[in-house]
Enzyme design. Sequence first.
Site: not given
Length: 469
Positions: A195-199, A201-203, A313
Site C-alpha cells: 500500500l505504501g512506504q515511508g521512513g 518501513g512498509y504497509v 504527530d
Amino acid sequence: MSSAFSPPPPSNSVPADVELFPPPRPPPTPPSPSTPISPGSGTRSPPSTTPSSSSPSPSSSSSGGLSAGVVVGIAIGGVAVVVVLTLVYLFCKKKGRRDDEAPPAPKAGRQQQQNASQPSDQVEMSRSPPKPPSPSPPPLPLNAMTSSASSESNYSDHSILPPSSSGLVLGIYQGTFGYEELARATNGFSEANLLGQGGFGYVFKGTLRNGQEIAVKQLKAGSAQGEREFQAEVGIISRVYHRHLVALVGYCVARAQRLLVYEFVPNNNLEFHLHGKGRPPMEWSLRLKIAVGCAKGLSYLHENCNPKIIHRDIKAANILIDFNGEAKVADFGLAKIVPDANTHVSTRVMGTFGYLAPEYAGSGKLTEKSDVYSFGVVLLELITGRRPYEASNDDNLVDWARPLLDQASEKGDFEVVTDTKLSNEYNREEMGRMVACAAACVRHTARHRPSMDQVARVLDGNVPPSDLE
C-alpha cells in the site's frame, strides 16, 4: 472293629524309643459356603465306622483349639484389610471429584494473558516462528499510506468509554499474530499487496482466514527508533478505542521483525484527497466532517484517557478517511503518555516540519496544546487547500494565514483565505466557525490555545466561537 483312619487309643505305657504321631490332618482352611463348619472345629473329620463313642484324644482336642484361633485371626485380619481398602477407595474418589470440579489454572492464565493489555513501557513478545522472516521488499513509489481502522459502533459524545483500569482491551484488539500467518495474509508480503512506504518501513494489505481485511505495517528491522515506535503503538493503541481513532488488531514479533496489524481502511488519507495530483476538489461538507471527527478523537485522548495521551504527530497524512467520510487519527508511534501530576513532558523533538508547535520545536516541552497547534495547521489546510510548507517559495502556511484569519473573522470576508477550488460553495456560518478555531489553535502562546474539547464543540455548532477566547 475300628476303622483304619481312627487314631490309636491313648496309653500310659509307651516305650521311650517309640514315637507316636497323630494321623495326618489337612491344613485348616477358611470357611466355604458349601462346607459349613461347626464352631470350635477347624476341619471336618471323616465319619467313624466304629459303633463305639469313644472320646477324642488330647492331641486332637489341642489341634482343634489351635485351628479355631487361626481361623478367627484370619477372619479378623481379612475384615480389617477390606475396611482399610474401602476407606482408601472412598477417600481417593472424593479427592478426584474435587479436582474435576476445580478449573484448570494454566488454561485460565493463558486466556487472561491473551486478553490482557500491554503496558506502554513493557511489551510482551510472542514466540518466534521456526521459519525465518523473509527479507523486506525493495522500496516502491509511495502511492498511498493507508494504514487501518474502522469501527462499527454507533457514536455519541457520551458513549465512548475510557481505557479500562483492569487492563482489558476494548474494540477489535486480538493480541499476537504469527509471522507465517501474516505472510500468508499478505501473499508473502508481495509487491502487489504493498500500500505504501515511508521512513518507518512498509504497509501491506492482507486478508485473514476469517475474511477480515487488515493493513500490516512492517517496521524496518534493527532500527532503534522503529522499536520505540512499535512499543508505543502496542502499549497505547491497544488500550484505547474510539470511532475516530485507528483500531489496532494486533502485532507480531519474529526475531528482528516488528509488525503492527490494523483494520484496513480502503479510502486513503486526508493528504491524498486534499493535495493529491489529479484529485477532484473536496466538497466543503466533507472537509467539515473530517475536521469534527478528528477533533473528537483528539479530545478523547486528551480529556477522557487517564493518564492523558499526546499524539505528537498530527498531520494530514495521519488522518485516514473511510468510504463514509469518517476521519480516523492514525500512527501513534510518537505518542506520549503524560501522568496527571505532570503539566508537560520534556522529550526529544519529533514530528513533521510545518506542524510542530513553536514551544515544542524550540525547547522540547510537550503538552496537549502541542497537538492543538498541529490540529490548527490541519484546519488551515482544509480551509485554504495549501500545504503547511511550500518548499518552492519558502512559504510557511501559519505565518501567511494568521493576519488573514483575523481579517476574515472581523469582516466576514472569507474569500481571502478559502480554497479557490471550493468556488465559494460553502456554508458561511460553518466556515466562520472553522476559521475561528484555526486562528485560536495556532496562537503562539500555548496557554492561550483552547482545549480540543472546546474546538470540537465549536466545530460541531454546540457552542459559539466566542467560547474560544
